[in-house]
Design a protein around this motif. Sequence first.
Motif, mmCIF file in Angstrom:
data_model
loop_
_atom_site.group_PDB
_atom_site.id
_atom_site.type_symbol
_atom_site.label_atom_id
_atom_site.label_comp_id
_atom_site.label_asym_id
_atom_site.label_seq_id
_atom_site.Cartn_x
_atom_site.Cartn_y
_atom_site.Cartn_z
ATOM 1 N N ASP A 210 -3.786 -36.429 19.245
ATOM 2 C CA ASP A 210 -3.374 -36.430 17.845
ATOM 3 C C ASP A 210 -3.093 -37.877 17.449
ATOM 4 O OD1 ASP A 210 -2.102 -36.227 15.375
ATOM 5 O OD2 ASP A 210 -1.092 -34.353 15.887
ATOM 6 N N ARG B 219 -0.183 -38.855 14.961
ATOM 7 C CA ARG B 219 1.179 -38.743 15.464
ATOM 8 C C ARG B 219 1.458 -39.760 16.575
ATOM 9 N NH1 ARG B 219 2.029 -34.259 17.728
ATOM 10 N NH2 ARG B 219 4.283 -34.207 17.458
ATOM 11 N N ARG C 265 7.796 -33.500 20.644
ATOM 12 C CA ARG C 265 7.969 -32.060 20.841
ATOM 13 C C ARG C 265 7.613 -31.242 19.604
ATOM 14 N NH1 ARG C 265 12.888 -33.519 24.447
ATOM 15 N NH2 ARG C 265 12.078 -32.999 26.517
ATOM 16 N N GLU C 266 7.366 -31.908 18.472
ATOM 17 C CA GLU C 266 6.946 -31.175 17.271
ATOM 18 C C GLU C 266 5.663 -30.404 17.533
ATOM 19 O OE1 GLU C 266 6.396 -33.807 14.051
ATOM 20 O OE2 GLU C 266 8.519 -34.312 13.827
ATOM 21 N N ALA C 267 4.714 -31.087 18.139
ATOM 22 C CA ALA C 267 3.401 -30.538 18.492
ATOM 23 C C ALA C 267 2.809 -31.494 19.510
ATOM 24 C CB ALA C 267 2.501 -30.426 17.256
ATOM 25 N N ALA D 209 11.759 -36.147 19.720
ATOM 26 C CA ALA D 209 11.582 -35.112 18.698
ATOM 27 C C ALA D 209 10.145 -35.098 18.187
ATOM 28 C CB ALA D 209 12.555 -35.351 17.547
ATOM 29 N N LEU D 210 9.574 -36.272 17.963
ATOM 30 C CA LEU D 210 8.196 -36.355 17.493
ATOM 31 C C LEU D 210 7.235 -35.782 18.527
ATOM 32 C CD1 LEU D 210 6.140 -37.359 15.418
ATOM 33 C CD2 LEU D 210 6.268 -39.616 16.486
ATOM 34 N N ARG E 80 2.417 -42.708 14.655
ATOM 35 C CA ARG E 80 3.794 -42.569 14.167
ATOM 36 C C ARG E 80 4.798 -42.911 15.261
ATOM 37 N NH1 ARG E 80 4.536 -36.699 12.156
ATOM 38 N NH2 ARG E 80 6.710 -37.399 12.161
#
Length: 562
Positions: free
Chosen positions: A100, A103, A154-156, A151-152, A106
Amino acid sequence: MIFGPTRLDQALGAVLAHTRRLPGRVLKKGTVLDATAIAALCEAGEEAVIAARLEEGDVAEDAAAHRLGEALLGPHLTRTRAATGRVNLLAGAAGLLVVDRARVDRLNALDEGLTLATLPGHVPVSPREMLATAKIIPFAVPGAVLEAAEALAREAPLLALHPFRPLTVGLVLTELPGLKESVMEGAVEATAERVAGLSGRLLPPERCAHEAGAIAAALRRLGERGAEMLLVAGASAVVDRRDVGPAGIVLAGGEILHFGMPVDPGNLLCLGRIGEVPAMVLPGCARSPKLNGFDWVLQRLFAGLPVGRAEIAGMGVGGLLKEIELRPLPREAASRGGAPANGAAPGPAPAAARRARPVAGLVLAAGLSRRMAPRNKLLVPDRQGQPMLRRVVEALLASRAGPVIVVTGHERERVEAALAGCAVRLVAAPDYAAGLSASLRAGLAAVPEAAEGVLVCLGDMPLVTTAMLDRLIEAFDPEEGRAIVLPTHAGQQGNPVLWARRFLPEMQRLTGDAGARRLLIAHAEQVAEVELEDAVLRDFDTPEALRAAPDFAPADPAGQVP
């Protein structure tokens, strides 16, 4: 984190920023200064050091790398232990890697102290292949930054590995008068190689006339034989979605999803399906083993990923694969899936060929075995009858090291006979009696130019396993300051040791029987220690040691070494 000159009376618990050589001791970069280290610095006349001091809320580099690695894990992914602020993500199976990218970008934009580097998306990978590396740049990061990254992650999934499925594939070959048999054979050979490389099985091909009705009948027969994917290699290239090949798919009860693709070579691929079974008419370039658009589609289908109009339309950036004089592509090094479909440059070679750090294996087996005399310790068999040296060599052959070089000398003929059938390069050391360094020089002279490092193994350490050897190779990264990889156990240094190529000239100047150990002190800042089992400390060069060796202990009550 506070960084800069630090007085020794304020340095307890600080992290040393640069390696310091003291009388009788080396304090390496990254050392957490304790009372003993500070006392040694004081005795050497130091008053201050350049160091990092963690503040409240900071997370030390290894702890931060560990936590980020845990957050990045997903199905079929494994990770290495965190070391020097780095953790690597590895493939747990053969499959297609999907990244991804948005992300990942990010995450890398969160803070300059935290980074994630990955392979390109949509590349095939093999088990244990490195997919990504997360690196904490400074000695610590703020806890809030790390929590945001976790957190980022584990979002997806930022990384997803889709294992290849063992699909059964059917191939239809159409014929026209005058078509050379070599063309048909080339199509079968190239297709079989592609399918087998993705864990699939190719059914015996169906041959038929270059007519829609004949193709449809052949497709039905392959379906009845269990084909989970159907391919048509036409005697003449398909030029339209209503051409003979696509028409055969429709006559067999299927439909055409998309004709053409923005990948060259591979433009003339036609994608369809019969029920839930993918069906394709192949472009002419699929008869060649060279990378083309068909490879990208085939890999996605074997990985269970959807392939339709939208996915094919998204393959254009990076889809120029054709070799021309002004833009050569190194085909021999590229995999069939090497050029990613996500806009990156043509990607890496297949896992076996894209070992990031090629490392040769070197086994020293020339010694006189004086302490075991009159026996040659390397030829002592284990309980299964396998000579000690052969166990060492086979463990190395099964590792990621290659090629494997074995240096012989004492009882050369017997030693080489013990390795019969092993895929090794045998090198004789004519002056082996002069000591270990003579054998080392002979072996190092045989290390190929392509090897970035050499793993020097001793022939009397049969308890070192392939997994241990691979741990050492995984830690090797000269660009990151890990140019020498040293196994340890409970604070003791062991063997084998992995050396970067740049140390070979110094090693070849050694004399006597001391080996290369003194170079570890001279280049302490380049040494990376890997904690392993006690096998890295256990060599068996005396009858007493051998009697305590698992699998080598004698079975007779008298306790005699065989």
